[in-house]
Design a protein around this motif. Structure first.
Motif, PDB file in Angstrom:
ATOM      1  N   ALA A 158       0.823  -1.272   0.068  1.00  0.00           N
ATOM      2  CA  ALA A 158       0.559  -0.706   0.448  1.00  0.00           C
ATOM      3  C   ALA A 158       0.893   1.487   0.105  1.00  0.00           C
ATOM      4  CB  ALA A 158      -0.643   0.239   1.698  1.00  0.00           C
ATOM      5  N   PHE A 159       1.968   1.176   1.161  1.00  0.00           N
ATOM      6  CA  PHE A 159       3.197   2.770   0.684  1.00  0.00           C
ATOM      7  C   PHE A 159       3.852   2.689  -0.470  1.00  0.00           C
ATOM      8  CE2 PHE A 159       2.401   2.199   5.671  1.00  0.00           C
ATOM      9  CZ  PHE A 159       1.794   2.646   6.201  1.00  0.00           C
ATOM     10  N   ASN A 160       4.079   1.526  -1.015  1.00  0.00           N
ATOM     11  CA  ASN A 160       4.351   1.232  -2.833  1.00  0.00           C
ATOM     12  C   ASN A 160       4.177   2.089  -3.655  1.00  0.00           C
ATOM     13  OD1 ASN A 160       7.144   1.056  -1.230  1.00  0.00           O
ATOM     14  ND2 ASN A 160       6.688  -1.596  -1.354  1.00  0.00           N
ATOM     15  N   GLN A 301      -5.292   2.723  -8.698  1.00  0.00           N
ATOM     16  CA  GLN A 301      -4.814   2.770  -7.322  1.00  0.00           C
ATOM     17  C   GLN A 301      -5.005   4.171  -6.949  1.00  0.00           C
ATOM     18  OE1 GLN A 301      -1.461   0.589  -7.133  1.00  0.00           O
ATOM     19  NE2 GLN A 301      -1.856   2.048  -5.289  1.00  0.00           N
ATOM     20  N   VAL A 302      -4.495   4.119  -5.376  1.00  0.00           N
ATOM     21  CA  VAL A 302      -4.699   4.917  -4.403  1.00  0.00           C
ATOM     22  C   VAL A 302      -3.196   4.843  -3.829  1.00  0.00           C
ATOM     23  CG1 VAL A 302      -5.013   6.785  -2.650  1.00  0.00           C
ATOM     24  CG2 VAL A 302      -6.344   5.257  -3.901  1.00  0.00           C
ATOM     25  N   TYR A 303      -2.677   6.453  -3.766  1.00  0.00           N
ATOM     26  CA  TYR A 303      -0.677   6.821  -3.699  1.00  0.00           C
ATOM     27  C   TYR A 303      -0.935   7.536  -2.272  1.00  0.00           C
ATOM     28  CZ  TYR A 303       0.511   5.041  -8.161  1.00  0.00           C
ATOM     29  OH  TYR A 303       0.426   4.587 -10.144  1.00  0.00           O
ATOM     30  N   SER A 304       0.318   6.842  -1.514  1.00  0.00           N
ATOM     31  CA  SER A 304       0.440   7.529   0.220  1.00  0.00           C
ATOM     32  C   SER A 304       1.385   8.771  -0.058  1.00  0.00           C
ATOM     33  CB  SER A 304       0.383   6.649   0.623  1.00  0.00           C
ATOM     34  OG  SER A 304       0.831   7.263   2.132  1.00  0.00           O
ATOM     35  N   TRP A 305       1.255   9.976   0.451  1.00  0.00           N
ATOM     36  CA  TRP A 305       2.501  10.836  -0.300  1.00  0.00           C
ATOM     37  C   TRP A 305       2.921  10.667   1.361  1.00  0.00           C
ATOM     38  CZ3 TRP A 305       3.023  15.335   3.249  1.00  0.00           C
ATOM     39  CH2 TRP A 305       2.111  15.195   4.178  1.00  0.00           C
ATOM     40  N   THR A 306       2.558  10.163   2.147  1.00  0.00           N
ATOM     41  CA  THR A 306       3.959  10.071   3.228  1.00  0.00           C
ATOM     42  C   THR A 306       4.117   8.313   3.811  1.00  0.00           C
ATOM     43  OG1 THR A 306       2.082   9.713   5.017  1.00  0.00           O
ATOM     44  CG2 THR A 306       3.385  11.208   4.529  1.00  0.00           C
ATOM     45  N   ALA A 307       5.620   8.216   3.862  1.00  0.00           N
ATOM     46  CA  ALA A 307       4.932   6.305   4.487  1.00  0.00           C
ATOM     47  C   ALA A 307       6.212   6.078   5.071  1.00  0.00           C
ATOM     48  CB  ALA A 307       6.403   5.766   2.939  1.00  0.00           C
ATOM     49  N   PRO A 308       6.469   5.271   6.547  1.00  0.00           N
ATOM     50  CA  PRO A 308       7.390   5.298   7.551  1.00  0.00           C
ATOM     51  C   PRO A 308       8.559   3.834   6.416  1.00  0.00           C
ATOM     52  CG  PRO A 308       5.378   2.760   7.647  1.00  0.00           C
ATOM     53  CD  PRO A 308       5.439   4.262   6.081  1.00  0.00           C
ATOM     54  N   GLN A 309       9.436   3.640   7.674  1.00  0.00           N
ATOM     55  CA  GLN A 309      11.042   3.720   6.830  1.00  0.00           C
ATOM     56  C   GLN A 309      10.615   2.344   7.094  1.00  0.00           C
ATOM     57  OE1 GLN A 309      14.156   6.028   6.740  1.00  0.00           O
ATOM     58  NE2 GLN A 309      13.956   3.840   5.285  1.00  0.00           N
ATOM     59  N   ALA A 310      11.134   1.469   5.851  1.00  0.00           N
ATOM     60  CA  ALA A 310      10.417   0.472   5.510  1.00  0.00           C
ATOM     61  C   ALA A 310      11.411  -0.794   5.706  1.00  0.00           C
ATOM     62  CB  ALA A 310       9.535   0.028   4.791  1.00  0.00           C
ATOM     63  N   ASP A 942      14.817  11.594   2.896  1.00  0.00           N
ATOM     64  CA  ASP A 942      13.341  11.325   3.197  1.00  0.00           C
ATOM     65  C   ASP A 942      12.361  11.744   2.244  1.00  0.00           C
ATOM     66  OD1 ASP A 942      13.943  12.492   5.938  1.00  0.00           O
ATOM     67  OD2 ASP A 942      14.537  14.333   5.931  1.00  0.00           O
ATOM     68  N   ILE A 943      13.506  11.556   1.141  1.00  0.00           N
ATOM     69  CA  ILE A 943      12.466  11.495   0.129  1.00  0.00           C
ATOM     70  C   ILE A 943      12.815  10.157  -0.639  1.00  0.00           C
ATOM     71  CG2 ILE A 943      11.988  12.292  -2.575  1.00  0.00           C
ATOM     72  CD1 ILE A 943      12.089  14.790  -0.583  1.00  0.00           C
ATOM     73  N   LEU A 944      11.223   9.904  -0.640  1.00  0.00           N
ATOM     74  CA  LEU A 944      10.966   7.875  -0.387  1.00  0.00           C
ATOM     75  C   LEU A 944      10.582   7.817  -1.420  1.00  0.00           C
ATOM     76  CD1 LEU A 944       9.243   6.994   2.885  1.00  0.00           C
ATOM     77  CD2 LEU A 944      11.765   7.211   2.375  1.00  0.00           C
ATOM     78  N   ASN A 945       9.723   8.246  -2.397  1.00  0.00           N
ATOM     79  CA  ASN A 945       9.712   7.810  -3.947  1.00  0.00           C
ATOM     80  C   ASN A 945       9.060   9.099  -4.736  1.00  0.00           C
ATOM     81  OD1 ASN A 945       8.936   5.568  -6.072  1.00  0.00           O
ATOM     82  ND2 ASN A 945       8.029   4.722  -4.532  1.00  0.00           N
TER      83      ASN A 945
END
Length: 1288
Positions: A158-160, A301-310, A942-945
């Motif tokens: 979901a985060f990806n 698809q729904v994208y999340s603008w934040t995600a935890p460190q995975a 801090d920029i994941l994707n």
């Protein structure tokens, strides 16, 4: 639920079998039976009635699987055998099987057969699950399925943003299920680490098996490390899975001893790892306990603008997918890649004569569209990431085009100077979205025989990519030969075609497009029924396609200055016309519709006026004509001549007469006397109708098109059209923008963030380029303070949109290796207080000098790939301000983020959310310190994707939507029970078309929950609202404004079900999200705080309760004015808490304020005023009693005899009553007589509205539903004495 396979190849929908979830919970709640409302559909054949009857008769079969007790399963005759497979693969005890057949009396059932076609299958039949031998394909599917089961509780997908997974957090706040039964799971759930079943499961390096091992049945090899750290190699063979003797570096495929041969990988792992056995079964228990809505895939698809460190874990399937570049879902489809165009068009051609056919057709269209959107998105990313070979590789990068998976991709640059006269690259950038709007519109009109291309527009890494399905044969021909309608050079050479004219003629009325003639280069007249750019091509499949629909709607003259054309006063006052960056500005369809509606009312009024005057003075017929002329001038100024409307009754009869007259004239010209005909003709002329016998306004989309010439013969017509366009542009400024602002003042529109503001503007047909004007209009509005929230959202939208424009070009100059550094640098310049952030260029040792020279031309941007690093905050904010001025015509007065935040009272976190959502950036979830002046806010870690931002067509479920609307209408008239039935029916049909997850289903569930609640069924309300919240989180996003409101509704129903702590949790969650999305100062925050304060009052947390209620009071006073009834109510709520604290003086003070408002607004004798005055008396008595007791104590010390004082905690019922009031849910006890009056009143009002409004289409659609309810039942029978009028 009807069968769902899509038409055409019959495989498109099976590809991902329709639902991935347990049946009963999803099939639109089977108990909400498909109660044949369909009978009312006129002109249906008799046989579909049977279809609907069959649907109710489900039956039960027994399933016998190896190793477990037989169990029974409810199935419906419409289902395919395939769906039983899906259920078994989802059940806790059979989920580890994928390769099996179902047998009835020893006969294998065909996967794609419908159950009703199978001989001997009936109630109580025994189906055996028989393990089948594996093939390579089956083995892969098995491993993939096991991996999905192992990851089923892991949110990383979901985060990806992959495979249509999205986030949902509701269960965290409701402690498991809302039934109140599952409290203990919640504790386990939150405090235990995620269950690990295996350390590694991956494909072995020994794949594929060598020839001699293939001949022993080896299909592939897996490598596993168990949690106990045991390393094993596993062979997948035709008979199942077993351990072999290979190690990482030594190939020995012989079976180990013992080999543990098992048909399923899970059974094998259970035997070699005790931890796997324990954790896997625990995991499956948890998986099936989750609400189905938490795990079904969403349609888009729904994208999340934040995600935890995975942690990045090994994942064989993900790795394999990445290398084999799954095009479609090859595993599921024979014949590999899908022919998207064929699928999209075939589904359109499915029959649509009756309801079941239409449902099947819409289901297929929707399914193919969502699959196409997913494929197009993946392809567009692959194109920009450089993973697809161009079809014209020798040309420069901007000009390249690509084909991948039968989809055609082009970049949004102006190649071959196609758009030179229209604004070059800027025009090439907006053309695709305009084209997409055109495709949307023609799809919605849905004319048989006219085809559009599947179109998706993807913005990714600063580039705009258009993805289109491919017309058969177009790649083999030159464009010049294939276009048989329209123009490929913006109107120099124009051709037409009778078949296209006939097809487009059918769209011209709904789309308000006028048929017109233009001249081609040889000065011949050519007739068109669209803009010249719209091209018609007949494909090799013989279908008539239209493409390039970018000018479907008329041009917006406010942004298109034309030599020698004078604009209306209203436009000039606001500084229009204004030069825009490109010449493709069009009016929105909503605006065209609103304008026509407005003109229709004007037409009716003018005609009624003249008819009445004729009646009044038959002798002076000349006067009527003069008046017509003056009315015409009035009309041009957008004023409506209302002065002589006579009495209202007269007006209504006048309008009726006009309606009748217009209808007779339309049907038969002979019957009307010349005087009345004259009236209609004058009215038509005054409002700019193209016909002089009936009201018909249409636009010519080619007016003011550079390069288009009109013949002399249509000179007058062209003049009229020009005037109409000017009027429409003026209408936007003089009616729509003020209308929007007025709605915001009345709080009928309550945007909370940029997206909801944009939606509100678009609904009224106002384009985003008017945002600056809207903000200016707000700042000049008398009640300016009451529009603070709108002003603030407007400014932050303006800033983030301007920043997005700059970010787009900024990113184009960045190569892949510098992406995270560049994005973090941009965000630092945009939001951080740190004065001089320095960009970190990728380390030199990674950049080889030799290679760089060769690869220069591969980058789509400028040759200098490090220019981005020199940007400074001052420069960026200067650019933002000039962008705001140039694009939105608004002067921002700030030089950096801090000034902006201070000046306009913005939150930096909100700006970060808005810019991330607009650009697709995903950042690490953590507390950011924006105000640190000593170090920058963001680092590249801090920029994941970066995700794509995707625009696509949303196919609609038309029948379901009509049911939904009729249901809403019934509810508003007070027929709750009928309304409820219709909405249940709509829910069923929505489920049929969209599957289980969709925005419209969400609205449906919310309304159902509200009705359940009003009708006193609290637990049903809770269950429906829980679904609505889960769906809103999954489909719209976890912090979307709609989700926040759904949380509030759910909290109310939780309270009513006496789950107080959950209600509070939900309200706090909503408040937290509200702070993130907007901040404190919003009218909706007053409602939230009132809710929180009331619940706290109920649980006797008085001091805390006061803090929230007093905050709400302050906000209400600001936004509703200190004299409004809302504020009076707020005072009363505060007074009640003071009373509970026995602070009677403060209580009296607040209640007096409330009383004064009621008295002034409603008068002495209104019940509210009386209630308030009673409460004042009561408080005074209590205060006096308290004072007496205190005096007694002072006088007599410890031996005073004290009367016990009554300090009451509020009863739950009284708190609930107040909650209902503030949330706008009213229960009004009515007598039988009142009901009769109410009904008469409702009917009278409806008639009045009907006569005012042209209800032609509506009437036709509603008849179907209305006939069934010829005699509305008395609502009082349905609800014990509570008749409601909820304000929806």
């Amino acid at each position: 639920a009807l069968a769902w396979q899509a038409g055409g190849k019959g495989h498109s929908a099976i590809s991902q079998s329709c639902y991935h979830g347990p049946h009963d919970s999803l099939k639109g709640e089977k108990d909400a039976k498909q109660n044949g409302h369909e009978e009312a559909e006129p002109g249906e054949d008799g046989n579909d009635q049977e279809v609907i009857v069959i649907q109710d008769t489900g039956f039960t079969v027994k399933i016998c699987a190896p190793g477990i007790e037989p169990f029974s399963l409810q199935v419906s005759p419409q289902e395919m055998v395939q769906e039983i497979h899906q259920v078994l693969m989802d059940r806790e005890d059979t989920c580890h099987r994928t390769c099996f057949s179902l047998q009835l009396d020893g006969n294998v059932l065909d996967n794609f057969a419908e159950l009703k076609t199978i001989e001997g299958l009936q109630e109580g039949s025994l189906l055996k699950v028989v393990e089948e031998p594996y093939t390579v394909r089956e083995a892969r599917i098995h491993v993939r399925h096991i991996r999905d089961l192992l990851k089923s509780l892991d949110p990383s997908d979901a985060f990806n943003g992959v495979d249509c997974n999205s986030l949902s957090f509701l269960s965290v706040f409701t402690e498991g299920d809302l039934g109140g039964m599952r409290q203990k799971h919640f504790l386990e759930r939150n405090h235990c680490p995620p269950l690990q079943c295996l350390k590694v499961l991956t494909m072995s390096g020994w794949n594929p098996p060598p020839g001699n091992r293939k001949m022993h049945g080896d299909l592939m090899y897996l490598y596993v490390i168990t949690v106990e750290d045991r390393h094993v190699s596993i062979t997948a063979s035709t008979r199942g899975f077993y351990l072999n003797q290979s190690t990482a570096y030594n190939f020995n495929p012989k079976p180990a001893n013992p080999s543990f041969l098992s048909h399923s990988l899970v059974e094998l792992l259970n035997q070699i790892s005790p931890t796997f056995k324990k954790n896997f079964s625990a995991l499956q228990k948890k998986r099936v306990q989750r609400h189905p809505f938490e795990r079904i895939a969403t349609p888009f698809q729904v994208y999340s603008w934040t995600a935890p460190q995975a942690e990045h874990a090994m994942d064989c399937v993900r790795a394999e997918d990445a290398y084999t570049s799954r095009l479609g879902y090859e595993e599921h489809i024979p014949g590999q890649t899908r022919d998207w165009n064929e699928e999209l068009q075939t589904t359109r051609e499915l029959p649509r004569k009756n309801l079941p056919e239409r449902l099947l057709r819409e289901r297929a269209i929707f399914k193919v569209h969502s699959d196409f959107t997913a494929a197009a998105t993946r392809g567009a990313m692959a194109v920009i990431d450089g993973n697809v070979m161009a079809i014209n590789p020798s040309e420069e990068t901007k000009m390249q085009m690509f084909i991948w998976n039968n989809i055609f991709f082009s970049l949004g640059f102006d190649v071959r100077d196609h758009y030179k006269d229209f604004g070059g690259d800027v025009a090439a950038y907006v053309a695709p979205t305009n084209d997409l709007n055109g495709v949307r519109t023609y799809n919605a009109v849905d004319v048989e025989g006219l085809y559009t291309l599947g179109t998706v527009v993807v913005d990714y890494r600063g580039y705009r990519v258009t993805a289109q399905s491919i017309i058969p044969g177009i790649l083999e021909r030159e464009q010049e030969q294939s276009v048989i309608y329209g123009s490929i050079d913006f109107g120099k050479t124009v051709v037409s075609h009778p078949k296209y004219l006939e097809l487009l003629e059918k769209t011209s009325r709904p789309l308000k497009i006028q048929k017109h003639k233009v001249l081609n280069d040889k000065n011949e007249e050519v007739e068109l029924c669209s803009s010249v750019e719209c091209k018609g091509i007949i494909g090799n499949d013989g279908r008539h396609y239209i493409l390039d629909l970018l000018r479907t709607f008329p041009p917006d003259l406010n942004f298109l200055p034309v030599e020698g054309e004078e604009m209306p006063e209203e436009c000039k006052k606001m500084g229009f016309p204004k030069q825009h960056r490109h010449k493709l500005c069009c009016l929105r369809q909503e605006l065209v519709d609103a304008f026509v509606e407005h003109r229709y009312l004007l037409f009716m009024k003018l005609a009624a006026l003249q008819l009445m005057q004729q009646k009044a003075n038959k002798q002076e017929s000349s006067a009527a004509l003069e008046n017509g002329a003056s009315a015409e001038n009035g009309a041009a100024d957008g004023e409506r001549p209302e002065s002589e409307d006579g009495k209202l009754e007269d007006g209504v009869t006048g309008l009726d007469q006009v309606k009748e007259l217009a209808e007779t004239m339309a049907s038969d010209d002979g019957a009307v006397d010349p005087k009345s005909r004259e009236v209609i003709r004058n009215a038509c002329k005054a409002v700019g109708s193209i016909s002089d016998t009936s009201f018909d306004i249409r636009f010519n989309p080619d007016i003011f098109s550079p390069g288009v010439h009109f013949p002399e013969s249509s000179k007058e017509e062209v003049q009229d059209q020009k005037q109409l366009l000017k009027d429409a542009a003026a209408f936007l400024l003089s009616c729509q923008i003020p209308g929007l602002v007025k709605d915001c003042l009345d709080h009928t529109v309550l945007p909370m963030d940029g997206a909801t503001l944009a939606e509100a503007m678009h609904q009224r047909g106002i384009n985003m380029r008017y945002l600056g004007k809207v903000i200016n209009f707000i700042s000049k509005t008398p009640g300016r303070a009451q529009l603070d929230h709108i002003f603030k959202i407007g400014i932050s939208e303006l800033i983030t949109r301007s920043a997005k424009h700059i970010f787009k070009t900024y990113l184009q100059g960045v190569e892949l290796s510098g992406l995270s550094a560049a994005i973090s640098h941009f965000l630092n310049c945009f939001l951080s207080s740190f004065p001089n952030p320095i960009a970190h260029l990728p380390a030199d040792e990674l950049v080889s000098k030799k290679k760089n020279k060769k690869r220069k031309n591969r980058n789509l941007g400028n040759a200098d790939n490090t220019a981005w690093a020199s940007m400074t905050p001052q420069e960026l904010w200067k650019n933002i301000c000039s962008e705001a001025k140039n694009y939105f015509d608004f002067s921002l007065e700030c030089e950096n983020a801090d000034q902006a935040a201070e000046m306009y009272n913005l939150q930096k976190i909100t700006l970060l959310r808005e810019i991330s959502l607009k650009t697709g950036v995903q950042i690490l979830l953590k507390e950011y310190n924006f105000d640190n002046r000593h170090k920058p806010t963001f680092t590249e870690e801090d920029i994941l994707n970066i995700f794509p931002v995707v625009k696509h067509v949303n196919p609609k479920a038309s029948d379901a939507f009509h049911f939904f609307q009729s249901g809403q209408a019934k509810v508003q008239q007070g027929f709750l029970k009928e309304g409820c039935e219709l909405i249940n029916e709509a829910l069923n049909l929505f489920n049929n078309v969209y599957g289980a997850m969709h925005v419209e289903i969400c609205a449906c569930l919310r309304l159902l929950a509200r009705l359940n609640y009003i009708m006193g069924d609290y637990s049903e309300a809770l269950s429906n609202q829980q679904k609505a919240v889960l769906m809103s989180e999954r489909v719209l996003g976890i912090e979307h404004p709609n989700t926040i409101q759904e949380y509030m509704h759910l909290a109310l129903y939780c309270f009513a079900n006496s789950q107080l702590s959950t209600a509070l949790n939900l309200l706090y969650r909503a408040r937290y999200l509200m702070l993130l999305v907007f901040g404190e100062d919003h009218p909706e925050m007053a409602l939230l705080d009132n809710n929180i304060g009331l619940v706290l009052h109920g649980v006797m947390e008085y001091d805390l309760s006061l803090r929230f209620l007093e905050n709400a009071l302050a906000i209400s006073s600001k936004y509703h004015g200190s004299k409004s009834l809302k504020v009076a109510l707020s005072h009363h709520l505060v007074a009640r808490v003071y009373e509970s604290k026995a602070e009677f003086r403060s209580a009296l003070q607040h209640e007096k304020e409330g009383y004064t408002i009621y008295k002034n607004q409603l008068g002495e004798h209104h019940e509210k005023t009386k209630e308030s005055s009673e409460y004042l008396k009561y408080l005074t008595q209590q205060a006096v009693a308290l004072q007496r007791t205190m005096n007694e104590i002072y006088k007599n010390g410890s031996n005073a005899n004290i009367m016990p004082l009554k300090f009451t905690a509020p009863s739950m019922a009284s708190v609930l009553e107040q909650l209902n009031i503030i949330n706008g849910i009213l229960f009004i006890p009515l007598s039988q007589k009142d009901l009769e009056n109410l009904k008469a009143e409702v009917q009278r009002r409806q008639q009045l509205q009907e006569s005012m409004k042209s209800g032609e289409q509506l009437e036709a659609e509603d008849k179907a539903v209305e006939e069934k309810e010829a005699e509305p039942s008395m609502p009082s029978a349905a609800i014990p004495l509570t008749q409601t009028a909820p304000p929806f």
